[in-house]
Design a protein around this motif. Structure first.
Motif, short mmCIF file in Angstrom:
data_model
loop_
_atom_site.label_atom_id
_atom_site.label_comp_id
_atom_site.label_asym_id
_atom_site.label_seq_id
_atom_site.Cartn_x
_atom_site.Cartn_y
_atom_site.Cartn_z
N VAL A 280 17.02 -11.34 10.74
CA VAL A 280 16.06 -11.45 9.82
C VAL A 280 14.91 -10.29 10.33
N SER A 281 14.60 -9.40 8.99
CA SER A 281 13.07 -8.87 9.17
C SER A 281 12.14 -9.54 8.14
N TYR A 282 11.02 -9.98 8.82
CA TYR A 282 10.17 -10.81 7.96
C TYR A 282 8.83 -9.70 8.14
N GLN A 283 8.27 -9.28 7.03
CA GLN A 283 7.29 -8.37 6.99
C GLN A 283 6.04 -8.77 6.10
N THR A 284 4.73 -8.81 6.55
CA THR A 284 3.79 -9.24 5.76
C THR A 284 2.89 -8.05 5.39
N TRP A 285 2.72 -7.49 4.43
CA TRP A 285 2.27 -6.24 4.00
C TRP A 285 0.96 -6.60 3.13
N VAL A 286 -0.06 -6.16 3.92
CA VAL A 286 -1.64 -6.42 3.58
C VAL A 286 -2.26 -5.14 2.81
N ASN A 287 -2.47 -5.40 1.62
CA ASN A 287 -2.80 -3.86 1.03
C ASN A 287 -4.22 -3.62 1.27
N VAL A 288 -4.35 -3.26 2.44
CA VAL A 288 -5.85 -2.78 2.92
C VAL A 288 -5.55 -1.99 4.21
N GLY A 289 -6.31 -0.91 4.34
CA GLY A 289 -6.16 0.16 5.39
C GLY A 289 -7.61 0.68 5.65
N SER A 290 -7.67 1.73 6.54
CA SER A 290 -9.12 2.24 6.82
C SER A 290 -9.72 3.06 5.49
N VAL A 291 -8.77 3.30 4.53
CA VAL A 291 -9.32 3.79 3.28
C VAL A 291 -10.23 2.87 2.33
N VAL B 137 11.22 -0.45 1.97
CA VAL B 137 10.85 -1.22 0.58
C VAL B 137 9.27 -1.41 0.55
N GLY B 138 8.69 -1.88 1.76
CA GLY B 138 7.29 -2.23 1.91
C GLY B 138 6.63 -1.04 1.65
N THR B 139 6.93 0.08 2.18
CA THR B 139 6.17 1.23 2.13
C THR B 139 6.05 1.84 0.98
N VAL B 140 7.18 1.91 0.28
CA VAL B 140 7.15 2.43 -1.09
C VAL B 140 6.32 1.49 -2.17
N ASN B 141 6.55 0.10 -1.89
CA ASN B 141 5.73 -0.71 -2.72
C ASN B 141 4.39 -0.62 -2.63
N ALA B 142 3.73 -0.54 -1.14
CA ALA B 142 2.59 -0.36 -1.02
C ALA B 142 1.89 1.04 -1.57
N ILE B 143 2.64 2.10 -1.39
CA ILE B 143 2.08 3.18 -1.72
C ILE B 143 2.26 3.47 -3.23
N LEU B 144 3.42 3.34 -3.89
CA LEU B 144 3.42 3.58 -5.40
C LEU B 144 3.62 2.29 -6.21
N GLY B 145 3.43 1.00 -5.51
CA GLY B 145 3.50 -0.07 -6.45
C GLY B 145 4.68 -0.60 -7.03
N ASP B 146 5.84 0.01 -6.59
CA ASP B 146 6.79 -0.42 -7.19
C ASP B 146 7.99 -0.21 -6.22
N PRO B 147 8.78 -1.48 -5.94
CA PRO B 147 9.70 -1.03 -4.83
C PRO B 147 10.89 -0.53 -5.38
N GLU B 148 10.98 -0.52 -6.67
CA GLU B 148 12.36 0.24 -7.05
C GLU B 148 12.29 1.54 -6.90
N MET C 299 7.39 13.69 2.17
CA MET C 299 6.63 12.63 1.66
C MET C 299 6.21 11.74 2.69
N VAL C 300 5.27 10.65 2.39
CA VAL C 300 5.36 9.78 3.23
C VAL C 300 6.40 8.99 3.60
N SER C 301 6.73 8.81 4.86
CA SER C 301 7.80 8.15 5.39
C SER C 301 8.35 6.97 4.50
N ARG C 302 9.05 7.14 3.71
CA ARG C 302 9.59 5.68 2.79
C ARG C 302 10.82 5.92 2.61
#
Length: 464
Positions: free
Chosen positions: A67-78, A405-416, A1-4
């Motif tokens: 603390v890790s602070y990450q800003t996930w922007v829902n945009v890529g080369s796709v 958490v960010g990867t799962v949320n970005a790819i699948l739309g649900d951090p759970e 799987m995508v690394s998540r």
């Protein structure tokens, strides 16, 4: 799987015996608590959303004052248009060139100079800006990040300068790198319609034609709260952090992004070959087979199959192709399943005198044996154990957990849904592994790039 793969995370990787308590938006879910008791995870995940659409995911973990602070922007080369490739990656650079209230070196002067780690990366599906720091810097990080989201410094001079930086990066990582050339060629060979076919860094001719107007349009469309998720993990107080985030981000206008439809890749029905030459000592090969996306059920069986075939020196492919038949000095492989249908990837460095045809024949024998004889329970157990430990080990740090958490949320739309990985790996059967091998590892679905020693940059396409 995508690394998540938060952390009041306390575990022993060897025993993996602890409990998980998951709370999202203050609602505790314990229906799977018995299954999670053996997985070594325990933490609180909280989700918030501002009126402008900004989502915030938080995990408090006071174990270490980091603390890790990450800003996930829902945009890529796709999300780019053909002819304007590389825009998403270009913004990874532009976001450090100054904003309304801070100069171009602010993130490094204000944060790195005080011990923080600051960086960013772009993928085919999303862009991430991340900082790891001591908790006393949290308010400053929030101020800096919110300011560049609200008003980035976009000028002709900045654009010209960063175009030169990206051009040099492309020369270093792709044009003057045999492996980089092969990787770019493989994706272009495997995808004919879907935007995964172009590289994340973009093409040089596209980069040259990008204008300030293109930047402003892209920034207004994607770099706004309705298309951004913040992930904050570590030693902080969620209530205080949310108050600071509301004050900093709340005034920024947000909207649901208007996304273009993405072309679906037609089913591949015949093999494709591309032969390259470069100044290398021996022949290199890369293979790609179209597979599923991260959200499809075959993902976990593909991961297990990849581990059995390529998971270290005891793996099947290594034993057969490197040790027994002495055809290659190294082989590797992975199931890459991102937001859209991905590729099962394999690469090999051949021994002197071994032809690509010899290697490929032995590879298909290896696949055939897996399909015919199946796998042992010992192989299955070992693969699942390795994948489980890799997943648990990846969240040892605040940065690692935030990335999961960010990867799962970005790819699948649900951090759970991060929690499903480990359970689904345990449910993969030997029959599942054989089934996905037969379904995806087929000769008519093969994309092969051969890099032979010779004159650099020569290229010949066969069966495109």
């Amino acid at each position: 799987m995508v690394s998540r793969k938060k952390m009041a995370l306390k575990f022993s990787v060897t025993s993996l015996v602890f409990a998980l308590v998951l709370t999202v938006s203050g609602c505790s879910t314990t229906s799977r608590s018995k299954e999670w008791q053996s997985l070594g995870l325990q933490f609180d995940l909280k989700e918030f959303k501002l009126d402008n659409g900004l989502r915030v995911l938080m995990v408090k973990d006071p174990t270490v004052p980091i603390v890790s602070y990450q800003t996930w922007v829902n945009v890529g080369s796709v999300d780019e248009e053909f002819g304007l490739t590389g825009l998403a990656h270009l913004f990874e650079h532009l976001m450090f060139k100054g904003s309304r209230n801070f100069g171009p070196k602010a993130f490094f002067q204000e944060l790195e100079a005080k011990g923080a780690a600051v960086n960013a990366y772009t993928t085919r599906d999303y862009t991430v800006y991340h900082e790891t720091f001591t908790k006393d810097l949290l308010s400053r990080v929030i101020e800096l990040e919110a300011d560049r989201l609200s008003g980035l410094n976009l000028t002709d001079l900045v654009l010209y300068t960063e175009k030169q930086v990206v051009a040099e990066e492309r020369r270093l990582r792709t044009e003057n790198s045999p492996d980089g050339r092969m990787q770019e060629a493989l994706w272009a060979l495997a995808y004919k319609s879907h935007p995964y076919r172009w590289p994340v860094i973009g093409y040089s001719e596209d980069m040259n034609r990008i204008t300030i107007e293109d930047l402003e349009k892209f920034f207004g469309r994607y770099y706004q709260p309705g298309n951004v998720t913040l992930v904050v993990v570590g030693d902080f107080e969620p209530r205080e952090a949310m108050e600071m985030i509301r004050n900093a981000y709340g005034p920024i206008a947000g909207h649901k992004p208007d996304r273009s439809s993405i072309a679906r890749e037609p089913e591949q029905r015949e093999p494709r070959d591309l032969i390259l030459q470069d100044a290398v000592a021996t022949t290199k090969l890369q293979f790609g087979y179209p597979v599923t996306s991260a959200e499809e059920p075959d993902t976990h069986a593909l991961d297990v199959m990849s581990n059995i075939l390529f998971g270290g020196v005891s793996s099947r492919a290594y034993n057969t192709l490197v040790e027994e038949k002495q055809l290659a000095v190294g082989v590797s492989g992975v199931a890459y399943t991102p937001a859209h249908p991905g590729l099962f990837l394999m690469s090999a460095v051949l021994r002197q005198g071994v032809s690509p045809e010899q290697f490929e024949a032995a590879w298909w024998e290896c696949v055939k044996r897996l399909e015919t004889d199946g796998i042992t329970q010992e192989e299955l157990t070992s693969a699942v154990r390795q994948l489980t430990i890799q997943t648990v080990d990846s969240v040892r740090t605040a940065h690692g957990l935030a990335s999961l958490v960010g990867t799962v949320n970005a790819i699948l739309g649900d951090p759970e849904l991060y929690k499903d990985d480990l359970i689904k790996y345990q449910k993969v059967t030997a029959q599942d592994v054989v089934r996905v091998a037969k379904k995806y590892l087929r000769k008519e679905r093969q994309n092969r790039v051969v890099l032979n020693p010779g004159r650099a940059m020569a290229e010949l396409e066969v069966n495109p």
